[in-house]
Design a protein around this motif. Structure first.
Motif, PDB file in Angstrom:
ATOM      1  N   ASP A  52     -30.499  90.356  26.215  1.00  0.00           N
ATOM      2  CA  ASP A  52     -31.758  89.624  26.119  1.00  0.00           C
ATOM      3  C   ASP A  52     -31.970  88.831  27.408  1.00  0.00           C
ATOM      4  N   GLU A  53     -32.988  87.988  27.428  1.00  0.00           N
ATOM      5  CA  GLU A  53     -33.319  87.265  28.659  1.00  0.00           C
ATOM      6  C   GLU A  53     -32.255  86.249  29.052  1.00  0.00           C
ATOM      7  N   HIS A  54     -31.363  85.926  28.138  1.00  0.00           N
ATOM      8  CA  HIS A  54     -30.251  85.020  28.456  1.00  0.00           C
ATOM      9  C   HIS A  54     -28.988  85.783  28.862  1.00  0.00           C
ATOM     10  N   LEU A  55     -29.081  87.085  28.998  1.00  0.00           N
ATOM     11  CA  LEU A  55     -27.958  87.964  29.315  1.00  0.00           C
ATOM     12  C   LEU A  55     -26.970  88.083  28.165  1.00  0.00           C
ATOM     13  N   ARG A  56     -27.385  87.695  26.950  1.00  0.00           N
ATOM     14  CA  ARG A  56     -26.554  87.896  25.777  1.00  0.00           C
ATOM     15  C   ARG A  56     -26.659  89.346  25.337  1.00  0.00           C
ATOM     16  N   VAL A  57     -25.530  89.948  24.978  1.00  0.00           N
ATOM     17  CA  VAL A  57     -25.536  91.342  24.577  1.00  0.00           C
ATOM     18  C   VAL A  57     -26.266  91.472  23.248  1.00  0.00           C
ATOM     19  N   VAL A  58     -27.264  92.336  23.207  1.00  0.00           N
ATOM     20  CA  VAL A  58     -28.060  92.525  21.992  1.00  0.00           C
ATOM     21  C   VAL A  58     -27.225  93.262  20.937  1.00  0.00           C
ATOM     22  N   GLY A  59     -27.161  92.674  19.736  1.00  0.00           N
ATOM     23  CA  GLY A  59     -26.458  93.332  18.639  1.00  0.00           C
ATOM     24  C   GLY A  59     -25.076  92.798  18.365  1.00  0.00           C
ATOM     25  N   THR A  60     -24.685  91.742  19.056  1.00  0.00           N
ATOM     26  CA  THR A  60     -23.377  91.136  18.812  1.00  0.00           C
ATOM     27  C   THR A  60     -23.441  89.648  19.155  1.00  0.00           C
ATOM     28  N   LYS A  61     -22.351  88.934  18.967  1.00  0.00           N
ATOM     29  CA  LYS A  61     -22.307  87.499  19.231  1.00  0.00           C
ATOM     30  C   LYS A  61     -21.231  87.190  20.265  1.00  0.00           C
ATOM     31  N   ASN A  62     -21.429  86.057  20.918  1.00  0.00           N
ATOM     32  CA  ASN A  62     -20.420  85.518  21.831  1.00  0.00           C
ATOM     33  C   ASN A  62     -20.053  86.491  22.950  1.00  0.00           C
ATOM     34  N   ALA A  63     -21.016  87.264  23.388  1.00  0.00           N
ATOM     35  CA  ALA A  63     -20.775  88.203  24.482  1.00  0.00           C
ATOM     36  C   ALA A  63     -22.006  88.245  25.384  1.00  0.00           C
ATOM     37  N   VAL A  64     -21.758  88.212  26.693  1.00  0.00           N
ATOM     38  CA  VAL A  64     -22.824  88.316  27.688  1.00  0.00           C
ATOM     39  C   VAL A  64     -22.414  89.364  28.713  1.00  0.00           C
ATOM     40  N   ALA A  65     -23.369  89.798  29.520  1.00  0.00           N
ATOM     41  CA  ALA A  65     -23.070  90.750  30.603  1.00  0.00           C
ATOM     42  C   ALA A  65     -23.669  90.219  31.899  1.00  0.00           C
ATOM     43  N   VAL A  66     -23.024  90.507  33.015  1.00  0.00           N
ATOM     44  CA  VAL A  66     -23.505  90.074  34.326  1.00  0.00           C
ATOM     45  C   VAL A  66     -23.422  91.230  35.317  1.00  0.00           C
ATOM     46  N   GLY A  67     -24.206  91.106  36.390  1.00  0.00           N
ATOM     47  CA  GLY A  67     -24.145  92.097  37.459  1.00  0.00           C
ATOM     48  C   GLY A  67     -24.911  93.360  37.144  1.00  0.00           C
ATOM     49  N   ASP A  68     -24.577  94.432  37.880  1.00  0.00           N
ATOM     50  CA  ASP A  68     -25.357  95.655  37.769  1.00  0.00           C
ATOM     51  C   ASP A  68     -25.038  96.481  36.537  1.00  0.00           C
TER      52      ASP A  68
END
Length: 419
Positions: free
Chosen positions: A269-285
């Motif tokens: 999402d716009e906060h870089l949170r992984v859609v469909g799960t919790k407590n996980a984000v992604a960064v970079g390419d």
């Protein structure tokens, strides 16, 4: 009990994530797990100055390693280790060592790997350029007089072709459907840079499809090596060294089975949170996130600036989620990129590939070596500027124009051209 955030990916994205987690107030444990044995280093020189003169692998690393801030001195680095699986529902990772690692928060920063041509034949003589070792190994074969074929005329392909030519190699650059870097620069500037590369000694094959690889005869396949390329029109290009520069693939296989969208990187999402799960984000390419600046939907951006920009957003969002506090307003990254090829210094800001029309703001695209500035418009909005040979203060001026997005046509064109 001390909580732990695990960052999967030990390159620039992993480092920036750790830095931003500390900057955002995370004082508990951070562990970074990466497949390479080196601490994070800067990749852009691998196709340019480092490829030209790397020295030993140790010398090469010393020249491109990132300086670590004191704020991340206590970060735990687990290098030379691959994460091969994840259970996002149970907050666990599986390593190639067989170990299971539990986490409270997860940062996905696994980046990309080079795409390879799906062509049969020996691997000897074929190269890709992604890691420090790739650059050192390739340099050893770039001797004066060596015949080099570069497949793919994106930024890396063009930079590598330029460096090999400077080392005295005879270089052929092969592109499939468009001109050099055309997707990023547009047709006119791409054509101007193509002509410049040819003037510098690069042989260019455009609109060419590679149909197969040629190889030497040997008693066993392991003793043979590639020595050329056969194009779809029957043309054969002999080469001692073949460099495949045909794009990248996100490293997401370890996330399979978690019911999240990893069809083209990790959907966030716009906060870089992984859609469909919790407590996980992604960064970079590896992250595919909404382009709030241009409203173009979710997409991945493979530019040097993106790991740092996305890490700032993702770190705050992850900490807010772990602490059950309010999310901050998401920042909107402004992509930027650059490329050095022979004496050309190409700089870009924004998203040129979204443009519906392109305008020469200064100079001429036909003679980029004399300096040129191109404006990229989506309807009435200036969405990107690419320049060649522009002083830093002028580059800042155009960056501010793109960032403000206050262009109005047709008056804005006139104003920009008169600057």
């Amino acid at each position: 009990m001390t909580r732990r955030i695990v960052v999967v990916g030990g390159s620039m994205g992993g480092l920036r994530a750790a830095e931003q987690l500390r900057a955002a107030g995370w004082t508990e444990t951070i562990t970074v797990i990466g497949t390479e044995t080196h601490l994070p280093y800067n990749r852009p020189p691998l196709s340019k100055e480092l490829l030209e003169n790397p020295g030993t692998t140790a010398d090469a690393f010393d020249s491109v390693k990132f300086r670590h801030r004191s704020s991340v001195s206590d970060v735990q680095w687990q290098l030379g280790t691959e994460v091969i699986g994840a259970n996002l529902a149970e907050n666990t990772l599986t390593l190639d060592t067989g170990e299971t690692v539990a986490y409270d928060g997860l940062v996905i920063a696994t980046g990309l790997r080079p795409r390879r041509l799906p062509l049969p034949g020996p691997l000897r003589g074929r190269h890709v350029l992604r890691t420090l070792e790739d650059a050192v190994e390739l340099h050893q074969e770039l001797r004066p007089g060596t015949k080099v074929a570069v497949i793919g005329a994106g930024f890396i392909g063009c930079e590598t072709a330029a460096t090999a030519t400077k080392l005295g190699c005879t270089v052929t650059l092969i592109e499939g459907t468009s001109g050099p870097m055309q997707r990023a620069l547009g047709e006119e500037l791409s054509a101007g840079i193509r002509d410049y590369l040819v003037q510098q000694g690069v042989t260019y094959h455009g609109h060419a499809k590679v149909a197969g690889l040629l190889s030497t005869q040997a008693d066993t396949e392991s003793d043979s090596s590639c020595n050329g390329i056969r194009l779809a029109d029957g043309t054969e290009i002999m080469a001692d060294v073949i460099i495949e520069s045909v794009g990248s693939i996100p490293n997401v296989e370890w996330l399979e089975g978690n019911d999240i969208d990893i069809s083209n990187g990790v959907l966030c999402d716009e906060h870089l949170r992984v859609v469909g799960t919790k407590n996980a984000v992604a960064v970079g390419d590896v992250a595919r996130f909404p382009d709030l600046r241009n409203g173009s939907g979710a997409r991945r951006i493979e530019h040097w600036s993106i790991p740092g920009d996305t890490a700032k957003i993702a770190a705050k969002a992850l900490i807010a989620e772990l602490n059950n506090t309010a999310l901050p307003e998401p920042a909107i990254p402004l992509p930027s990129f650059w490329s050095n090829q022979f004496d050309l210094k190409i700089q870009g800001v924004g998203s040129p590939n979204l443009a519906t029309r392109i305008v020469e703001l200064e100079g001429s695209a036909k003679t980029p070596h004399d300096g040129v500035v191109m404006g990229y418009y989506q309807d009435q909005a200036l969405v990107a500027v690419v320049s060649v040979g522009l002083p830093a203060d002028r580059q800042l001026h155009y960056r501010q124009l793109v960032d403000k997005r206050h262009s109005n046509q047709p008056q804005q064109d006139t104003q920009l051209q008169a600057i």
